[in-house]
Scaffold this motif. Structure first.
Motif, PDB file in Angstrom:
ATOM      1  N   TYR A   1       4.409  -7.178   5.817  1.00  0.00           N
ATOM      2  CA  TYR A   1       3.225  -8.519   4.835  1.00  0.00           C
ATOM      3  C   TYR A   1       2.025  -7.406   5.572  1.00  0.00           C
ATOM      4  CZ  TYR A   1       1.969 -10.605   8.838  1.00  0.00           C
ATOM      5  OH  TYR A   1       1.825 -11.022  10.123  1.00  0.00           O
ATOM      6  N   GLY A   2       0.884  -7.826   5.016  1.00  0.00           N
ATOM      7  CA  GLY A   2      -0.139  -7.630   5.669  1.00  0.00           C
ATOM      8  C   GLY A   2      -1.025  -5.840   3.991  1.00  0.00           C
ATOM      9  N   LEU A   3      -0.079  -5.462   3.532  1.00  0.00           N
ATOM     10  CA  LEU A   3      -1.362  -4.890   2.946  1.00  0.00           C
ATOM     11  C   LEU A   3      -1.290  -5.177   2.118  1.00  0.00           C
ATOM     12  CD1 LEU A   3      -1.577  -1.275   2.961  1.00  0.00           C
ATOM     13  CD2 LEU A   3       0.681  -0.795   1.495  1.00  0.00           C
ATOM     14  N   CYS A   4      -2.799  -4.587   1.330  1.00  0.00           N
ATOM     15  CA  CYS A   4      -4.048  -4.849   0.012  1.00  0.00           C
ATOM     16  C   CYS A   4      -3.539  -3.608  -1.273  1.00  0.00           C
ATOM     17  CB  CYS A   4      -5.173  -5.448   0.795  1.00  0.00           C
ATOM     18  SG  CYS A   4      -5.072  -6.701   1.853  1.00  0.00           S
ATOM     19  N   LEU A   5      -3.657  -3.888  -1.921  1.00  0.00           N
ATOM     20  CA  LEU A   5      -3.097  -2.465  -2.517  1.00  0.00           C
ATOM     21  C   LEU A   5      -3.577  -2.689  -4.039  1.00  0.00           C
ATOM     22  CD1 LEU A   5      -0.011  -0.393  -2.014  1.00  0.00           C
ATOM     23  CD2 LEU A   5      -2.189   0.118  -1.908  1.00  0.00           C
ATOM     24  N   SER A   6      -4.130  -2.579  -5.150  1.00  0.00           N
ATOM     25  CA  SER A   6      -4.889  -2.312  -6.183  1.00  0.00           C
ATOM     26  C   SER A   6      -3.782  -2.362  -7.218  1.00  0.00           C
ATOM     27  CB  SER A   6      -5.051  -1.842  -6.835  1.00  0.00           C
ATOM     28  OG  SER A   6      -4.786  -0.503  -7.049  1.00  0.00           O
ATOM     29  N   ALA A   7      -3.043  -2.949  -7.961  1.00  0.00           N
ATOM     30  CA  ALA A   7      -2.008  -2.727  -9.376  1.00  0.00           C
ATOM     31  C   ALA A   7      -1.843  -1.094  -9.754  1.00  0.00           C
ATOM     32  CB  ALA A   7      -2.147  -3.796  -9.825  1.00  0.00           C
ATOM     33  N   ALA A   8      -3.305  -0.769  -9.684  1.00  0.00           N
ATOM     34  CA  ALA A   8      -3.265   0.617 -10.174  1.00  0.00           C
ATOM     35  C   ALA A   8      -2.337   1.528  -9.179  1.00  0.00           C
ATOM     36  CB  ALA A   8      -4.688   1.334 -10.856  1.00  0.00           C
ATOM     37  N   ASP A   9      -2.647   1.194  -7.895  1.00  0.00           N
ATOM     38  CA  ASP A   9      -1.847   2.063  -6.924  1.00  0.00           C
ATOM     39  C   ASP A   9      -0.517   1.771  -6.470  1.00  0.00           C
ATOM     40  OD1 ASP A   9      -4.308   3.654  -6.139  1.00  0.00           O
ATOM     41  OD2 ASP A   9      -5.347   1.922  -4.520  1.00  0.00           O
ATOM     42  N   MET A  10      -0.245   0.659  -6.781  1.00  0.00           N
ATOM     43  CA  MET A  10       0.813  -0.156  -6.971  1.00  0.00           C
ATOM     44  C   MET A  10       2.072   0.584  -7.646  1.00  0.00           C
ATOM     45  SD  MET A  10       0.045  -4.401  -6.513  1.00  0.00           S
ATOM     46  CE  MET A  10       1.633  -4.734  -6.863  1.00  0.00           C
ATOM     47  N   ALA A  11       0.740   1.365  -9.236  1.00  0.00           N
ATOM     48  CA  ALA A  11       1.880   1.558  -9.837  1.00  0.00           C
ATOM     49  C   ALA A  11       2.273   2.811  -9.812  1.00  0.00           C
ATOM     50  CB  ALA A  11       0.711   1.162 -11.114  1.00  0.00           C
ATOM     51  N   LYS A  12       0.977   3.524  -8.167  1.00  0.00           N
ATOM     52  CA  LYS A  12       1.397   5.076  -8.160  1.00  0.00           C
ATOM     53  C   LYS A  12       2.667   4.971  -7.102  1.00  0.00           C
ATOM     54  CE  LYS A  12      -3.294   6.751  -8.779  1.00  0.00           C
ATOM     55  NZ  LYS A  12      -4.219   7.289  -7.717  1.00  0.00           N
ATOM     56  N   LEU A  13       2.892   4.503  -6.317  1.00  0.00           N
ATOM     57  CA  LEU A  13       3.923   4.008  -5.446  1.00  0.00           C
ATOM     58  C   LEU A  13       5.478   3.803  -6.125  1.00  0.00           C
ATOM     59  CD1 LEU A  13       2.887   1.972  -2.962  1.00  0.00           C
ATOM     60  CD2 LEU A  13       2.989   4.427  -3.037  1.00  0.00           C
ATOM     61  N   GLY A  14       4.646   3.281  -7.476  1.00  0.00           N
ATOM     62  CA  GLY A  14       6.201   2.983  -8.411  1.00  0.00           C
ATOM     63  C   GLY A  14       7.253   4.413  -8.553  1.00  0.00           C
ATOM     64  N   GLN A  15       5.911   4.821  -9.342  1.00  0.00           N
ATOM     65  CA  GLN A  15       5.176   6.500 -10.328  1.00  0.00           C
ATOM     66  C   GLN A  15       6.099   7.445  -9.565  1.00  0.00           C
ATOM     67  OE1 GLN A  15       5.313   6.206 -13.911  1.00  0.00           O
ATOM     68  NE2 GLN A  15       5.992   8.888 -13.557  1.00  0.00           N
ATOM     69  N   LEU A  16       5.694   7.532  -7.987  1.00  0.00           N
ATOM     70  CA  LEU A  16       6.522   8.332  -6.653  1.00  0.00           C
ATOM     71  C   LEU A  16       7.870   8.576  -6.786  1.00  0.00           C
ATOM     72  CD1 LEU A  16       6.134  10.549  -4.752  1.00  0.00           C
ATOM     73  CD2 LEU A  16       5.693   8.748  -3.617  1.00  0.00           C
ATOM     74  N   CYS A  17       8.453   6.924  -7.016  1.00  0.00           N
ATOM     75  CA  CYS A  17       9.996   6.894  -6.887  1.00  0.00           C
ATOM     76  C   CYS A  17      10.644   7.155  -7.647  1.00  0.00           C
ATOM     77  CB  CYS A  17       9.724   5.347  -6.462  1.00  0.00           C
ATOM     78  SG  CYS A  17       9.854   4.689  -5.224  1.00  0.00           S
ATOM     79  N   LEU A  18       9.898   6.699  -8.854  1.00  0.00           N
ATOM     80  CA  LEU A  18      10.173   7.384 -10.695  1.00  0.00           C
ATOM     81  C   LEU A  18      10.473   8.583 -10.469  1.00  0.00           C
ATOM     82  CD1 LEU A  18      11.794   6.336 -12.863  1.00  0.00           C
ATOM     83  CD2 LEU A  18       9.297   6.432 -14.136  1.00  0.00           C
ATOM     84  N   GLN A  19       9.640   9.761 -10.048  1.00  0.00           N
ATOM     85  CA  GLN A  19       8.916  10.938  -9.770  1.00  0.00           C
ATOM     86  C   GLN A  19      10.463  11.730  -8.979  1.00  0.00           C
ATOM     87  OE1 GLN A  19       4.880  11.309 -12.519  1.00  0.00           O
ATOM     88  NE2 GLN A  19       5.140  11.909 -10.087  1.00  0.00           N
ATOM     89  N   ASN A  20      11.058  11.075  -8.165  1.00  0.00           N
ATOM     90  CA  ASN A  20      11.945  11.560  -7.096  1.00  0.00           C
ATOM     91  C   ASN A  20      11.233  12.109  -6.120  1.00  0.00           C
ATOM     92  OD1 ASN A  20      14.547  10.844  -8.601  1.00  0.00           O
ATOM     93  ND2 ASN A  20      13.954  12.726 -10.147  1.00  0.00           N
ATOM     94  N   GLY A  21      10.017  11.249  -5.633  1.00  0.00           N
ATOM     95  CA  GLY A  21       9.209  11.655  -4.213  1.00  0.00           C
ATOM     96  C   GLY A  21       8.553  12.721  -4.892  1.00  0.00           C
ATOM     97  N   THR A  22       8.402  13.445  -5.494  1.00  0.00           N
ATOM     98  CA  THR A  22       7.393  15.023  -6.408  1.00  0.00           C
ATOM     99  C   THR A  22       5.566  14.202  -7.191  1.00  0.00           C
ATOM    100  OG1 THR A  22       9.421  16.270  -6.351  1.00  0.00           O
ATOM    101  CG2 THR A  22       6.437  16.895  -7.758  1.00  0.00           C
ATOM    102  N   TRP A  23       4.502  14.355  -6.246  1.00  0.00           N
ATOM    103  CA  TRP A  23       3.481  14.124  -7.375  1.00  0.00           C
ATOM    104  C   TRP A  23       2.659  15.496  -7.034  1.00  0.00           C
ATOM    105  CZ3 TRP A  23       2.093   9.356  -8.581  1.00  0.00           C
ATOM    106  CH2 TRP A  23       0.999   8.969  -9.133  1.00  0.00           C
ATOM    107  N   ASN A  24       2.216  15.313  -8.823  1.00  0.00           N
ATOM    108  CA  ASN A  24       1.599  17.091  -8.767  1.00  0.00           C
ATOM    109  C   ASN A  24       2.052  18.155  -8.206  1.00  0.00           C
ATOM    110  OD1 ASN A  24      -0.468  15.514 -10.460  1.00  0.00           O
ATOM    111  ND2 ASN A  24      -1.603  14.878  -8.921  1.00  0.00           N
ATOM    112  N   GLY A  25       3.511  17.974  -8.342  1.00  0.00           N
ATOM    113  CA  GLY A  25       3.901  19.412  -7.503  1.00  0.00           C
ATOM    114  C   GLY A  25       4.363  19.531  -6.150  1.00  0.00           C
ATOM    115  N   GLN A  26       3.608  18.380  -6.026  1.00  0.00           N
ATOM    116  CA  GLN A  26       3.830  18.022  -4.331  1.00  0.00           C
ATOM    117  C   GLN A  26       4.905  17.361  -3.547  1.00  0.00           C
ATOM    118  OE1 GLN A  26       0.177  16.939  -2.211  1.00  0.00           O
ATOM    119  NE2 GLN A  26       1.827  16.917   0.280  1.00  0.00           N
ATOM    120  N   LYS A  27       5.765  17.638  -3.205  1.00  0.00           N
ATOM    121  CA  LYS A  27       6.941  16.548  -2.434  1.00  0.00           C
ATOM    122  C   LYS A  27       6.174  15.436  -1.468  1.00  0.00           C
ATOM    123  CE  LYS A  27      11.565  16.064  -3.455  1.00  0.00           C
ATOM    124  NZ  LYS A  27      11.458  15.292  -4.431  1.00  0.00           N
TER     125      LYS A  27
END
Length: 328
Positions: free
Chosen positions: A214-240
């Motif tokens: 527990y204890g982490l503070c995030l915005s929903a927009a940043d939470m969505a980025k983490l979900g999208q990273l998973c959806l993109q199989n760990g790749t973000w803007n061409g970086q693994k």
């Protein structure tokens, strides 16, 4: 239900929601805020923190800082002296912690005994093990997961928040986080229950190790980025950022056979909401959720302020939010 009706429904039936961000095909198709929150204000995401910790452990394994999930926990703490007669603790692995299959002495989370001391990792280790041996029975814990932050520090030499900033947050464009501290029981309680917007912080022990349960503070927009990273199989803007192999392992469903969560499925600190469809979620108290549906290529993130137990947030996402948003 139209968009205006959805907003009315949220105000009446989901009143502690602070922010929502919905992505489809990586693009934000909906964003809104309530309760005087702004888009980039942070919320304490409670146990959804656990799912972020699973990503960090995976990143450390990919970078060969941690050997594998089969590593024995005590191999990272050679200085730790187990209590006389204690045998079980020597067989506990990182995998046991990630799957909530680790054995502990006593029942429930020993908040006071762990969080009132200077070394939360050692205090948590004191509860690990016991006379019953390892059964892999699902035993959901929060505070004793601090052992994972201890392992991450031993393996990398980096505090939890520093590792997250370098290897996860910064590559995703998430603002740099700092440690927050609760020096008294009252401050600790306030951190958890405060309903006002937060800064980019992660609650840490006196040694600077972030609480992994527990204890982490995030915005929903940043939470969505983490979900999208998973959806993109760990790749973000061409970086693994994280390996697809880790994500597949992390999100493999393990059915819970007994106890309060019987019939549900769990991965490595992620809930597998619909195993047959591979829909998964990070879920925290008060209804903080990162919901990922790979079939529809949709991520829905909901942040929420502290309130009474909210147990219908997944239903809300699936039956109210997404049907309205996806037809816009």
């Amino acid at each position: 239900m139209e968009l205006q009706e959805l907003h009315s429904y949220i105000r009446e039936h989901q009143p502690n929601i602070c922010q929502i961000s919905v992505l489809r095909d990586g693009n934000e198709i909906y964003s809104a805020e309530w309760n005087s929150y702004q888009r980039m204000d942070c919320v304490h995401i409670a146990s959804a923190t656990k799912s972020v910790m699973a990503l960090l452990i995976g990143i450390a394994i990919v970078h060969k800082m941690i050997g594998s999930v089969n590593d024995k926990v005590l191999s990272y703490f050679p200085e730790y002296s187990a209590k006389r007669g204690e045998k079980t603790i020597f067989d506990v692995t990182i995998r046991h912690l990630l799957t909530m299959g680790a054995p502990y002495k006593g029942h429930g989370d020993p908040w006071t005994k762990v969080c009132s001391g200077e070394d939360w990792t050692k205090a948590s280790l004191d509860f690990l093990g016991g006379k019953s041996g390892i059964s892999d029975e699902f035993d959901y814990r929060t505070v004793c997961l601090h052992i994972l932050s201890g392992i991450l520090f031993k393996a990398t030499g980096m505090k939890t928040v520093d590792f997250a900033n370098e290897y996860l947050f910064r590559p995703l464009g998430i603002a740099e986080h700092k440690n927050a501290y609760a020096r008294t029981a009252q401050e600790h309680k306030l951190f958890i229950t405060d309903k006002t917007p937060r800064k980019n912080v992660w609650l840490a022990d006196p040694q600077g190790l972030g609480a992994p349960g527990y204890g982490l503070c995030l915005s929903a927009a940043d939470m969505a980025k983490l979900g999208q990273l998973c959806l993109q199989n760990g790749t973000w803007n061409g970086q693994k950022i994280i390996s697809s192999e880790w994500l597949k392992e992390m999100l493999s469903p393990r059915r819970i056979e007994s106890g309060a969560f019987s019939g549900m499925s769990y991965g490595y600190l992620w809930w597998i909401v619909h195993p047959k469809r591979n829909v998964y979620a990070a879920i925290g108290d008060s209804g903080n959720v990162i919901y990922v549906d790979p079939n529809e290529k949709v991520v829905a993130a909901v942040s929420a302020s502290f309130g009474t137990a909210v147990r219908d947030r997944i239903d809300f996402i699936e039956n109210a939010l997404l049907p309205v948003i996806q037809k816009q």
